[in-house]
Design a protein around this motif. Structure first.
Motif, short mmCIF file in Angstrom:
data_model
loop_
_atom_site.label_atom_id
_atom_site.label_comp_id
_atom_site.label_asym_id
_atom_site.label_seq_id
_atom_site.Cartn_x
_atom_site.Cartn_y
_atom_site.Cartn_z
N ARG A 210 5.24 6.67 -1.88
CA ARG A 210 6.22 6.10 -0.98
C ARG A 210 5.75 4.71 -0.56
NH1 ARG A 210 10.51 9.49 -1.02
NH2 ARG A 210 10.94 9.39 1.19
N THR A 211 6.63 3.72 -0.67
CA THR A 211 6.30 2.35 -0.31
C THR A 211 7.20 1.91 0.83
OG1 THR A 211 5.77 1.94 -2.62
CG2 THR A 211 5.99 0.02 -1.22
N VAL B 62 11.94 1.61 6.00
CA VAL B 62 11.96 2.99 5.49
C VAL B 62 10.90 3.14 4.41
CG1 VAL B 62 14.40 3.40 5.99
CG2 VAL B 62 13.74 2.46 3.79
N LEU B 63 10.61 4.40 4.07
CA LEU B 63 9.72 4.68 2.95
C LEU B 63 10.56 4.92 1.71
CD1 LEU B 63 7.11 7.07 4.62
CD2 LEU B 63 6.84 4.66 4.04
N ALA B 64 10.35 4.11 0.71
CA ALA B 64 11.14 4.22 -0.53
C ALA B 64 10.32 4.90 -1.60
CB ALA B 64 11.56 2.82 -1.00
N GLY B 65 10.98 5.75 -2.36
CA GLY B 65 10.31 6.41 -3.48
C GLY B 65 10.35 5.53 -4.72
N LEU B 66 9.93 4.29 -4.56
CA LEU B 66 9.92 3.33 -5.66
C LEU B 66 8.50 2.86 -5.89
CD1 LEU B 66 12.98 1.18 -4.50
CD2 LEU B 66 12.97 2.92 -6.29
N LYS B 67 8.09 2.82 -7.16
CA LYS B 67 6.73 2.41 -7.47
C LYS B 67 6.54 0.91 -7.25
CE LYS B 67 3.23 3.27 -10.98
NZ LYS B 67 2.97 3.82 -12.31
N ASP B 68 7.53 0.12 -7.67
CA ASP B 68 7.44 -1.34 -7.54
C ASP B 68 8.80 -1.86 -7.06
OD1 ASP B 68 6.43 -3.88 -7.67
OD2 ASP B 68 6.81 -4.12 -9.82
N PRO B 69 9.07 -1.76 -5.75
CA PRO B 69 10.41 -2.11 -5.25
C PRO B 69 10.68 -3.62 -5.30
CG PRO B 69 8.95 -1.62 -3.43
CD PRO B 69 8.17 -1.34 -4.67
N SER C 208 0.84 -1.20 0.00
CA SER C 208 0.00 0.00 0.00
C SER C 208 0.87 1.25 0.00
CB SER C 208 -0.92 0.02 1.22
OG SER C 208 -0.17 -0.02 2.40
N PRO C 209 0.74 2.09 -1.02
CA PRO C 209 1.52 3.34 -1.04
C PRO C 209 1.00 4.28 0.05
CG PRO C 209 0.03 3.25 -2.93
CD PRO C 209 -0.11 1.94 -2.18
N LEU C 210 1.94 4.87 0.75
CA LEU C 210 1.57 5.80 1.82
C LEU C 210 1.56 7.21 1.27
CD1 LEU C 210 3.73 4.21 4.65
CD2 LEU C 210 1.31 3.84 4.19
N ASP C 211 1.19 8.14 2.15
CA ASP C 211 1.12 9.55 1.73
C ASP C 211 2.48 10.02 1.25
OD1 ASP C 211 -1.17 10.46 4.37
OD2 ASP C 211 -1.54 9.74 2.34
N ALA C 212 2.44 10.96 0.34
CA ALA C 212 3.69 11.54 -0.17
C ALA C 212 4.37 12.34 0.92
CB ALA C 212 3.38 12.43 -1.37
N ASP D 151 17.08 -3.16 -5.24
CA ASP D 151 16.86 -1.82 -5.79
C ASP D 151 17.50 -0.77 -4.88
OD1 ASP D 151 15.47 -2.84 -7.90
OD2 ASP D 151 13.49 -2.31 -7.14
N HIS D 152 18.03 0.27 -5.50
CA HIS D 152 18.66 1.35 -4.74
C HIS D 152 17.77 2.60 -4.78
CE1 HIS D 152 22.34 -0.95 -4.43
NE2 HIS D 152 22.33 -1.14 -5.76
N PHE D 153 17.77 3.34 -3.68
CA PHE D 153 17.04 4.61 -3.60
C PHE D 153 17.72 5.50 -2.57
CE2 PHE D 153 15.23 1.71 -0.57
CZ PHE D 153 14.94 2.48 0.56
N THR D 154 17.40 6.77 -2.60
CA THR D 154 18.05 7.74 -1.70
C THR D 154 17.18 8.03 -0.50
OG1 THR D 154 19.20 8.75 -3.56
CG2 THR D 154 19.05 10.05 -1.55
N ILE D 155 17.81 8.05 0.67
CA ILE D 155 17.13 8.46 1.90
C ILE D 155 17.97 9.56 2.55
CG2 ILE D 155 15.97 6.25 2.33
CD1 ILE D 155 18.19 5.60 4.33
N TRP D 156 17.38 10.26 3.49
CA TRP D 156 18.10 11.31 4.23
C TRP D 156 18.29 10.84 5.66
CZ3 TRP D 156 20.01 15.79 2.13
CH2 TRP D 156 19.63 16.06 0.80
N THR D 157 19.53 10.99 6.17
CA THR D 157 19.83 10.57 7.54
C THR D 157 20.64 11.65 8.24
OG1 THR D 157 21.98 9.53 7.08
CG2 THR D 157 20.00 8.17 6.71
#
Length: 201
Positions: A93-94, A112-119, A78-82, A123-129
């Protein structure tokens, strides 16, 4: 303009009352305050907000770091809120389980919430820490901060206009009430003799 025309209208009018002239002066003063003080207040508030928000931008950029995370598995479909601070505001965000390395070199693992449509796994994605690798929201960008500052300035100017107009209306209302009270007193003195023969002679 109505205030200026009101003053001009009452300049040499023989029917002019002191309260009429006072109301016109109050309207002119309110107009000048709206044209000078309200924009000045908006500019000051907007400037202060801009300084504060840009300081927050610099602080967040210094303390938050983009890190590449790797999906180990998807937690739900289920995609969560942007993310409300993303520039587009439409990015889905998935929720996934991921691995990443903190800026200080510590390996991290967690949801984490990934900005990927179908992870998928790998798969690699960027997060902020932060420096220790704890998940943080995306830092505020300069353009968004400027927009918020402009809105704060406009809001302050509109609030100033509202306060000035409210004060003008209150002053005029009190002047009208005082005028009516004087009329009532004058009528109370004259009223009992109204229409009686020989009065006023």
């Amino acid at each position: 303009m109505r205030a200026i025309s009101g003053l001009w209208q009452w300049r040499h009018n023989p029917l002019r009352r002191a309260t009429d002239l006072a109301e016109a002066w109050v309207a002119l003063a309110a107009l000048l305050l709206v044209l000078v003080v309200a924009p000045l207040a908006g500019a000051v508030v907007g400037g202060l907000a801009q300084d504060s928000l840009q300081e927050s931008v610099r602080s967040q950029r210094a303390s938050r770091h983009p890190v590449t995370a790797t999906v180990t598995r998807e937690l739900d479909r289920s995609p969560l809120d942007a993310d409300p601070e993303t520039s587009t505001g439409r990015e889905l965000r998935t929720r996934v389980l991921a691995d990443w390395t903190a800026p200080d070199g510590t390996p991290r693992h967690g949801p984490v919430l990934a900005g990927l449509k179908d992870p998928h796994k790998g798969d690699h994605f960027t997060i902020w820490t932060d420096t220790q690798g704890h998940i943080m929201p995306r830092p505020l960008d300069s353009a968004t901060a400027t927009t918020h500052a402009v809105l704060a300035g406009v809001g302050a100017a509109l609030l100033g206009i509202g306060l000035i107009e409210s004060a003008r209306r209150l002053i005029v209302w009190r002047m009208v009430r005082r005028r009516y009270a004087r009329w009532d007193q004058a009528w109370a003195r004259v009223g009992p003799d109204w229409g009686r023969a020989g009065t006023g002679s």
